[in-house]
Design an enzyme around this catalytic site. Structure first.
Site, PDB file in Angstrom:
ATOM      1  N   ASP A  53      -8.918  29.271  24.154  1.00  0.00           N
ATOM      2  CA  ASP A  53      -9.282  27.842  24.082  1.00  0.00           C
ATOM      3  C   ASP A  53      -8.800  27.175  22.806  1.00  0.00           C
ATOM      4  O   ASP A  53      -9.416  26.231  22.317  1.00  0.00           O
ATOM      5  CB  ASP A  53     -10.810  27.646  24.192  1.00  0.00           C
ATOM      6  CG  ASP A  53     -11.386  28.296  25.421  1.00  0.00           C
ATOM      7  OD1 ASP A  53     -10.741  28.199  26.469  1.00  0.00           O
ATOM      8  OD2 ASP A  53     -12.469  28.910  25.333  1.00  0.00           O
ATOM      9  N   LYS A  66      -3.772  25.705  23.526  1.00  0.00           N
ATOM     10  CA  LYS A  66      -2.392  26.147  23.819  1.00  0.00           C
ATOM     11  C   LYS A  66      -1.705  25.202  24.803  1.00  0.00           C
ATOM     12  O   LYS A  66      -0.505  24.961  24.691  1.00  0.00           O
ATOM     13  CB  LYS A  66      -2.403  27.582  24.390  1.00  0.00           C
ATOM     14  CG  LYS A  66      -2.884  28.612  23.400  1.00  0.00           C
ATOM     15  CD  LYS A  66      -2.871  30.008  23.984  1.00  0.00           C
ATOM     16  CE  LYS A  66      -3.893  30.233  25.078  1.00  0.00           C
ATOM     17  NZ  LYS A  66      -5.299  30.152  24.634  1.00  0.00           N
ATOM     18  N   GLY A  87      -7.809  28.351  31.421  1.00  0.00           N
ATOM     19  CA  GLY A  87      -7.830  26.931  31.761  1.00  0.00           C
ATOM     20  C   GLY A  87      -7.093  26.177  30.681  1.00  0.00           C
ATOM     21  O   GLY A  87      -7.591  26.033  29.577  1.00  0.00           O
ATOM     22  N   HIS A  88      -5.878  25.766  30.970  1.00  0.00           N
ATOM     23  CA  HIS A  88      -5.080  25.041  29.976  1.00  0.00           C
ATOM     24  C   HIS A  88      -5.085  23.559  30.314  1.00  0.00           C
ATOM     25  O   HIS A  88      -4.632  23.166  31.386  1.00  0.00           O
ATOM     26  CB  HIS A  88      -3.643  25.584  29.942  1.00  0.00           C
ATOM     27  CG  HIS A  88      -3.566  26.994  29.446  1.00  0.00           C
ATOM     28  ND1 HIS A  88      -2.458  27.780  29.563  1.00  0.00           N
ATOM     29  CD2 HIS A  88      -4.488  27.751  28.805  1.00  0.00           C
ATOM     30  CE1 HIS A  88      -2.697  28.973  29.025  1.00  0.00           C
ATOM     31  NE2 HIS A  88      -3.921  28.974  28.564  1.00  0.00           N
ATOM     32  N   GLN A  91      -5.805  33.118  27.216  1.00  0.00           N
ATOM     33  CA  GLN A  91      -6.849  33.656  26.333  1.00  0.00           C
ATOM     34  C   GLN A  91      -6.323  33.702  24.886  1.00  0.00           C
ATOM     35  O   GLN A  91      -5.528  32.862  24.517  1.00  0.00           O
ATOM     36  CB  GLN A  91      -7.341  35.034  26.795  1.00  0.00           C
ATOM     37  CG  GLN A  91      -8.146  34.994  28.091  1.00  0.00           C
ATOM     38  CD  GLN A  91      -7.292  35.008  29.345  1.00  0.00           C
ATOM     39  OE1 GLN A  91      -6.376  35.796  29.455  1.00  0.00           O
ATOM     40  NE2 GLN A  91      -7.596  34.147  30.288  1.00  0.00           N
TER      41      GLN A  91
HETATM   42  P1  IMP Z   1     -12.916  37.776  31.950  1.00  0.00           P
HETATM   43  O1  IMP Z   1     -11.539  37.484  31.458  1.00  0.00           O
HETATM   44  O2  IMP Z   1     -13.384  36.833  33.016  1.00  0.00           O
HETATM   45  O3  IMP Z   1     -13.091  39.217  32.318  1.00  0.00           O
HETATM   46  O4  IMP Z   1     -13.924  37.526  30.697  1.00  0.00           O
HETATM   47  C1  IMP Z   1     -13.925  38.353  29.556  1.00  0.00           C
HETATM   48  C2  IMP Z   1     -14.188  37.555  28.287  1.00  0.00           C
HETATM   49  O5  IMP Z   1     -13.060  36.732  28.015  1.00  0.00           O
HETATM   50  C3  IMP Z   1     -15.381  36.615  28.362  1.00  0.00           C
HETATM   51  O6  IMP Z   1     -15.989  36.549  27.087  1.00  0.00           O
HETATM   52  C4  IMP Z   1     -14.767  35.283  28.708  1.00  0.00           C
HETATM   53  O7  IMP Z   1     -15.562  34.195  28.279  1.00  0.00           O
HETATM   54  C5  IMP Z   1     -13.478  35.372  27.915  1.00  0.00           C
HETATM   55  N1  IMP Z   1     -12.397  34.554  28.476  1.00  0.00           N
HETATM   56  C6  IMP Z   1     -11.643  34.815  29.563  1.00  0.00           C
HETATM   57  N2  IMP Z   1     -10.724  33.850  29.752  1.00  0.00           N
HETATM   58  C7  IMP Z   1     -10.895  32.970  28.752  1.00  0.00           C
HETATM   59  C8  IMP Z   1     -10.212  31.770  28.378  1.00  0.00           C
HETATM   60  O8  IMP Z   1      -9.246  31.323  29.005  1.00  0.00           O
HETATM   61  N3  IMP Z   1     -10.673  31.158  27.265  1.00  0.00           N
HETATM   62  C9  IMP Z   1     -11.708  31.637  26.526  1.00  0.00           C
HETATM   63  N4  IMP Z   1     -12.360  32.749  26.830  1.00  0.00           N
HETATM   64  C10 IMP Z   1     -11.959  33.416  27.929  1.00  0.00           C
END
Ligand code: IMP
Length: 425
Positions: free
Chosen positions: A12, A15, A39-40, A222
């Site tokens: 977040d 990017k 989510g971009h 991420q």
């Molecule tokens: P998962 O990717 O759904 O397995 O989540 C694992 C961890 O990564 C959690 O803490 C999510 O909140 C975090 N996470 C996954 N995708 C994002 C993102 O795009 N932005 C911020 N945090 C993310």
């Protein structure tokens, strides 16, 4: 110039905005890991567009986006996104390519994601999109790839085998209803027909593009601290979000990468669980969350907010090999009378300049802060570094010094125009 954009914090970082600026000078945009957990957000002409799977630079006309082999793809989410792009007049048949080696997310992955999360003692706070369970299947070598989906016989056999195992798991461990084969098979075969025109061999597609001197832009999802190897494990996602993931997740050699840009907010945020040394106390958290609109683009969850942590960004600069960093959301700090930057940690009687791998140690780390004066005026109109208030310039200079690389881009608002390049680009 073939460029990689990676998150230098916990995701977040903004990017999408940086990619949008860089995409102008790129021909092919590539996602190499993650899935629709990302989510971009890109804002053009006051309209917000949130990308989850399709590379976010596609709002520029004439670009091609590839979803690489390292991405886990929920076909329903992808088709919904291509639909929205089509509605914006983008020729998605030409513009969106999907690697035939990408793994597919099924409803049982999403179900297991939610059930496993609820059963954990130390919650991770996953997005519930089935990302982790899909990567588990990939590594366990029972995953179903796009190429399998396109072959009716192979797909039927693989789906049957997976359902037999997952249904046993769901009923024995969680007392859940099993998934039926036929409706799932039919639903995914419908997806197969819709996806087929987009399917390519991702690596070969990129190698042909490299031979034609096309410029590639790799979009990390991420962030470094959510990387499965280099992040705050186990409070991470299940893929390599760092620059190394580009080679395995897209099928290109490290030698084709010419520039790596890390993206960091002027402060820090994270969603989900896990240690966060510079996290704000409640009142400041509320203030920054409101001003920065810090709610997840995918799940809408409120983000945790804190001061800029130079220890984690320096770590990101190292593991990614960042040439420079882009600093986003500087304007969110406009009202602050004083700004703190974390320059190290105190752990018991010891001073740490590095980031510990043991999360129980990171949870006990107290940040060591350096205080800098705030600027207390608006930065959203600045178009050059020199137009920023002197205190903001000093803050950014200090960040460069602490993270050891120059700043290449500064963003001071959500609009496309509120970003400018700095120094040698
Ligand atoms: P998962 O990717 O759904 O397995 O989540 C694992 C961890 O990564 C959690 O803490 C999510 O909140 C975090 N996470 C996954 N995708 C994002 C993102 O795009 N932005 C911020 N945090 C993310």
């Amino acid at each position: 110039m073939n460029t990689v954009v990676v998150g230098a914090q916990w995701g977040d970082e903004g990017k999408g905005k940086v990619i949008d600026v860089l995409a102008e000078d790129a021909d092919i945009l590539i996602r190499y890991q993650g899935g629709n957990n990302a989510g971009h957000t890109v804002i053009v002409d006051d309209t917000e567009f949130i990308f989850h799977l399709v590379p976010s630079g596609l709002l520029h006309p004439g670009k091609v986006g590839l979803i690489g082999n390292g991405v886990v793809v929920d076909p329903e989410a992808l088709l919904e996104e291509t639909q929205r792009l089509r509605a914006r007049g983008i020729n998605v048949a030409e513009a969106v390519k999907l690697s035939d080696q990408a793994h597919l997310i099924f409803p049982y992955h999403k179900k297991l994601d939610v059930l496993e999360e609820a059963a954990r003692t130390g919650r991770i706070g996953t997005t519930g999109r089935g990302i982790g369970p899909c990567y588990v299947d990939k590594v366990a070598r029972c995953g179903i790839r796009v190429a399998d989906l396109l072959n009716e016989e192979v797909f039927a056999a693989k789906l049957k085998q997976n359902l037999a195992e997952k249904n046993r798991w769901l009923s024995a461990l969680y007392r859940e209803q099993p998934f039926e084969f036929q409706p799932l098979f039919d639903q995914y075969r419908r997806y197969a027909k819709l996806l087929e025109p987009h399917v390519v061999h991702g690596a070969r597609f990129l190698h042909a593009a490299i031979a034609q001197k096309k410029r590639l832009l790799f979009e990390g999802a991420q962030g470094t601290l959510l990387d499965i190897d280099h992040g705050t494990y186990p409070y991470v996602t299940s893929s390599n979000a760092t620059a190394g993931g580009v080679c395995t997740g897209a099928g290109v050699p490290p030698t084709c990468i010419e520039r790596i840009i890390g993206v960091a907010k002027a402060y820090t945020t994270r969603v989900g669980e896990g240690p966060f040394p510079t996290e704000f106390p409640p009142a400041l958290m509320e203030q920054i969350r409101t001003k920065g609109r810090e709610f997840g683009a995918t799940t809408g969850r409120p983000r945790r907010c804190g001061w800029f942590d130079a220890v984690i960004v320096r770590h990101a600069v190292q593991v990614n090999g960042c040439d420079s960093i882009a600093v986003t959301k500087l304007d969110v700090l406009d009202d602050m009378p004083t700004i703190q930057v974390c320059i190290g940690y105190q752990l018991g009687g010891r001073r740490l300049d590095e980031f510990p791998s043991d999360m129980s140690a990171l949870a006990r780390c107290q940040p060591v802060y350096e205080s800098l004066p705030g600027w207390q005026c608006e930065t959203g109109e600045a178009e050059r570094f020199e137009e920023l208030p002197t205190a903001a310039q000093a803050y950014l200079k200090q960040l460069e010094h602490l993270v050891t690389v120059p700043i290449c881009l500064i963003s001071t608002g959500s609009k496309r125009e509120q970003a400018f390049k700095v120094g040698r680009w």
